[in-house]
Write an enzyme that holds these catalytic residues in place. Structure first.
Site, PDB file in Angstrom:
ATOM      1  N   CYS A 274       1.557  13.455   4.180  1.00  0.00           N
ATOM      2  CA  CYS A 274       1.121  12.662   3.028  1.00  0.00           C
ATOM      3  C   CYS A 274      -0.267  13.045   2.523  1.00  0.00           C
ATOM      4  O   CYS A 274      -0.480  13.156   1.312  1.00  0.00           O
ATOM      5  CB  CYS A 274       1.209  11.171   3.335  1.00  0.00           C
ATOM      6  SG  CYS A 274       0.054  10.570   4.603  1.00  0.00           S
ATOM      7  N   HIS A 332      -1.172   5.712   4.991  1.00  0.00           N
ATOM      8  CA  HIS A 332      -0.438   6.530   4.025  1.00  0.00           C
ATOM      9  C   HIS A 332      -1.404   6.862   2.899  1.00  0.00           C
ATOM     10  O   HIS A 332      -2.235   6.030   2.503  1.00  0.00           O
ATOM     11  CB  HIS A 332       0.776   5.786   3.488  1.00  0.00           C
ATOM     12  CG  HIS A 332       1.587   6.601   2.521  1.00  0.00           C
ATOM     13  ND1 HIS A 332       1.938   7.912   2.777  1.00  0.00           N
ATOM     14  CD2 HIS A 332       2.089   6.316   1.292  1.00  0.00           C
ATOM     15  CE1 HIS A 332       2.635   8.386   1.757  1.00  0.00           C
ATOM     16  NE2 HIS A 332       2.734   7.436   0.851  1.00  0.00           N
ATOM     17  N   ASP A 355       2.242   9.018  -6.191  1.00  0.00           N
ATOM     18  CA  ASP A 355       2.479   9.428  -4.807  1.00  0.00           C
ATOM     19  C   ASP A 355       3.437  10.615  -4.779  1.00  0.00           C
ATOM     20  O   ASP A 355       4.636  10.471  -5.015  1.00  0.00           O
ATOM     21  CB  ASP A 355       3.075   8.253  -4.023  1.00  0.00           C
ATOM     22  CG  ASP A 355       3.097   8.517  -2.527  1.00  0.00           C
ATOM     23  OD1 ASP A 355       2.865   9.674  -2.129  1.00  0.00           O
ATOM     24  OD2 ASP A 355       3.340   7.564  -1.761  1.00  0.00           O
ATOM     25  N   ASN A 395       2.057  -5.137   0.706  1.00  0.00           N
ATOM     26  CA  ASN A 395       2.238  -6.579   0.801  1.00  0.00           C
ATOM     27  C   ASN A 395       3.412  -7.055   1.656  1.00  0.00           C
ATOM     28  O   ASN A 395       3.630  -8.267   1.762  1.00  0.00           O
ATOM     29  CB  ASN A 395       2.414  -7.176  -0.600  1.00  0.00           C
ATOM     30  CG  ASN A 395       1.092  -7.342  -1.316  1.00  0.00           C
ATOM     31  OD1 ASN A 395       0.229  -8.085  -0.878  1.00  0.00           O
ATOM     32  ND2 ASN A 395       0.922  -6.626  -2.421  1.00  0.00           N
ATOM     33  N   ASP A 397       5.883  -8.379   4.577  1.00  0.00           N
ATOM     34  CA  ASP A 397       5.720  -9.135   5.818  1.00  0.00           C
ATOM     35  C   ASP A 397       6.295  -8.333   6.983  1.00  0.00           C
ATOM     36  O   ASP A 397       7.182  -7.492   6.792  1.00  0.00           O
ATOM     37  CB  ASP A 397       6.434 -10.482   5.731  1.00  0.00           C
ATOM     38  CG  ASP A 397       5.769 -11.422   4.731  1.00  0.00           C
ATOM     39  OD1 ASP A 397       4.611 -11.153   4.349  1.00  0.00           O
ATOM     40  OD2 ASP A 397       6.411 -12.413   4.338  1.00  0.00           O
TER      41      ASP A 397
END
Length: 683
Positions: A274, A332, A355, A395, A397
């Site tokens: 990356c 990342h 990206d 974001n 969970d």
């Protein structure tokens, strides 16, 4: 009467490069200018003097088969929306007139040809030809990549070196990177990347027209950095088997990668991960004139099913299991580019996430973005491009599940771990800038830090697990350093008014930043007795001899599982961390008086803090400081030993440059790095 003829056209390269802030591209064969601003060419005429009343001049500008023809006027007023050519009447030299060519602020990026035609009222026409390369112009307020602060333009467009941040949120590693946009052949390769793209090959006319938009350009480049759908630059490899190419950790700059791609006839360079994909894309965008910076998201979620939940599975002994396609990468790396978003309406201008790492198909192609950072923060998942995917990365969970024989023993939820810290290099300084708040409402204690050391944070982390009967904390005493024991504390609290007997399982596994851990390399088990409501602190350590064989550039997954011997209830706390490697030290002799084209001396020093002998190959490089790379073989060095290597270099470019050194160790899969910022005065 003699014919009026064009004898010579001078592109006035030195003057134009300075005016367009492209002096560092002076090695290019073509004149390099920016759109939305005029550049001057001088014409040597022969036969007789130029008569503006009877003679006419025309300029034809061509991009592929697209062209525009314009008369050369005597009106200096230019338009930001159309091409114009003019002669300044106040300084007209009939024998050697100067012609100014002005492009619109929305002109397409590319390699142009121009034709100058002189047509006397009577007599034959004569023509002359020339070339220029047109880039975006972040200095021009009408350009959609305009960024209003000079220090940001210097950092995000002109700076040819930077820092990539890796490791973990609690123990940041600064990796020096040379963007190399001014190195020989890099400009031409970046422009050729647009020509090689499927968009250009499929319909050249449409591609040239769309190159006026940085939104379009950035999507093309995002796809072309990886080779999944085209003849792109880099092939990804996360297998840990790099025999057929280069280990991604070995790359130190974009120039070698882009030049290898060009010289191979556009075969993909092996290999990238990356940070390599992102750094090469940053080079290409800066070359094209689009402000760009490299961004790291720590604890980056890869949500494969789109439910904004990442499931992590552990055994009853604390070993992390590979039961889910979802994952959390310790870090990342992507890029942000600055542009207006007229396609999305007001409010979405500014930094956009792009990206190039091939993980998501967007419009059927492996690319991502541009996603407005403001849209990610506001959860505008209805907007182009790929906002839901980026939103999940910062974001999602986390559900941590303890399994035994296919049965769920416990489940805990973490809503703060993902996107724990997001950062980029600070403007003008070799340190990081915290931009977490640009992406999300800050919740976690880690992400509230406004500044950190450029290498190692002194802030510890805290992982907590809780059940109805027991509370457990896993705390690293400090950021781990190679050669020292990893010291941590397990704190256990009995929440009941009755005594408890607990089994304690501690487990450590090595892992790559983007994968599940490998087999356990360290573990310990025991029993702890707790009185009613009692809290016990259990100090632990992992010795260097126990972790040095497995770490290298890897990280460590550490977990503790408490097992209530009476109820079979289990509770988990886990932490992933990296161990800071030793640093190379670089000292510059007379560093306040480094001058362009004058030989300088530097001293590279390495102290072996590891518990065993190490040797390797030392490589020193620096865009604008050293031509190519300098290699030295370092003899094996005993633990605690120190070695120095003196080097000489002659800076070829003025300004702030980065001298970087790396040493690939022979007996362990690890690279030691260091860098020094050098200010070079003009000769």
């Amino acid at each position: 009467m003699e014919d009026l003829v064009i004898q010579h056209v001078n592109p006035e390269k030195s003057e134009n490069l300075e005016r367009h802030r492209t002096e560092d591209f002076g090695g290019s064969k073509s004149l390099v200018v920016r759109r939305g601003a005029a550049f001057r060419i001088s014409v040597q005429l022969g036969g007789r003097p130029f008569n503006p009343k009877t003679d006419s001049l025309r300029v034809k500008v061509m991009l592929g088969r697209l062209y525009v023809t314009m008369p050369v006027t005597f009106a200096k007023k230019v338009s930001s929306s159309r091409w114009k050519a003019y002669i300044d009447p106040e300084c007209l030299d009939p024998q050697r007139p100067s012609i100014f060519i002005s492009s619109p602020a929305s002109a397409s990026v590319g390699c142009y040809r121009f034709q100058l035609c002189v047509a006397p009222r009577a007599g034959r026409q004569t023509r002359a030809f020339g070339r220029f390369t047109l880039l975006c112009n972040p200095w021009c307020p009408e350009d959609s990549v305009y960024i209003p602060f000079e220090d940001q333009r210097e950092e995000y467009v002109q700076n040819d070196s930077g820092l990539l941040f890796m490791g973990t949120a609690m123990n940041l590693v600064s990796r020096p990177w040379s963007f190399d946009q001014y190195e020989p052949g890099v400009l031409e390769t970046c422009l050729n990347l647009l020509q090689v793209s499927p968009q250009h090959q499929n319909n050249r006319r449409v591609d040239y027209l769309k190159r006026s938009s940085p939104v379009y350009i950035s999507r093309v480049v995002s796809a072309m950095i990886n080779c999944e759908d085209d003849r792109g630059v880099l092939q990804g490899n996360w297998s840990n088997d790099f025999k057929k190419g280069v280990n991604p950790s070995v790359w130190t700059g974009s120039g070698d990668i882009l030049q290898q791609w060009a010289q191979s006839g556009h075969s993909p360079v092996k290999y990238g991960q990356c940070w390599v994909f992102a750094a090469v894309m940053c080079t290409v965008m800066r070359v094209l004139g689009v402000p760009c910076r490299v961004v790291t998201n720590f604890n980056s979620a890869h949500d494969t099913n789109g439910n904004l939940v990442i499931e992590e599975y552990y055994s009853e002994k604390g070993e992390k299991l590979s039961h889910s396609k979802d994952s959390i990468w310790n870090f990342h790396v992507w890029v942000e580019c600055w542009m207006t978003r007229r396609d999305l309406g007001s409010g979405m201008d500014g930094w956009q996430v792009l990206d190039p790492t091939p993980q998501l198909r967007s419009g059927g192609v492996f690319c991502c973005g541009p996603s407005p950072v403001k849209a990610v923060k506001d959860r505008r998942i209805d907007l182009l491009y790929d906002v839901p995917f980026v939103y999940a990365e910062v974001n999602a969970d986390v559900h941590k599940i303890i399994m035994s024989r296919g049965r769920v023993l416990s489940l805990s939820r973490d809503t703060e771990n993902v996107g724990a810290f997001i950062c980029t290099k600070a403007v003008g300084f070799p340190r990081l800038q915290n931009i977490t708040g640009d992406y999300k409402s800050i919740k976690s204690p880690t992400s509230t830090l406004s500044s950190r050391s450029s290498t190692v944070s002194e802030v510890s982390t805290l992982s907590r697990g809780s059940s109805e009967g027991v509370l457990v904390f896993l705390t690293l005493d400090k950021a781990p350093v190679a050669g020292e024991p990893v010291r941590f504390t397990v704190t256990v609290k009995n929440k009941r008014r009755a005594a408890k007997s607990l089994k304690v399982h501690l487990n450590a596994q090595a892992k790559e930043y983007n994968n599940s851990p490998s087999d356990t390399f360290w573990e310990t088990h025991g029993i702890v007795q707790l009185a009613a409501m009692e809290v016990k602190v259990l100090p632990q350590q992992i010795l260097p001899a126990q972790y040095e064989d497995v770490v290298g550039d890897n990280l460590i997954n550490l977990a503790v599982v408490l097992e209530d011997m009476a109820t079979d209830e289990r509770v988990l706390a886990s932490e992933e961390f990296n161990i800071a490697a030793p640093q190379l030290s670089i000292q510059i002799a007379d560093e306040d008086s480094v001058v362009q084209n004058k030989e300088q001396t530097a001293l590279v020093t390495f102290t072996n803090t590891l518990s065993h002998m190490v040797g390797g190959v030392l490589t020193v490089a620096g865009a604008g400081l050293i031509q190519g790379k300098i290699h030295f073989r370092m003899l094996p060095l005993r633990p605690g030993g120190r070695v120095e290597q003196r080097i000489t270099f002659t800076p070829s470019m003025a300004g702030t440059k980065m001298l970087q050194a790396s040493m690939s160790l022979t007996k362990v899969s690890s690279t030691i790095r260091g860098f020094k910022m050098v200010f070079v005065h003009k000769a």
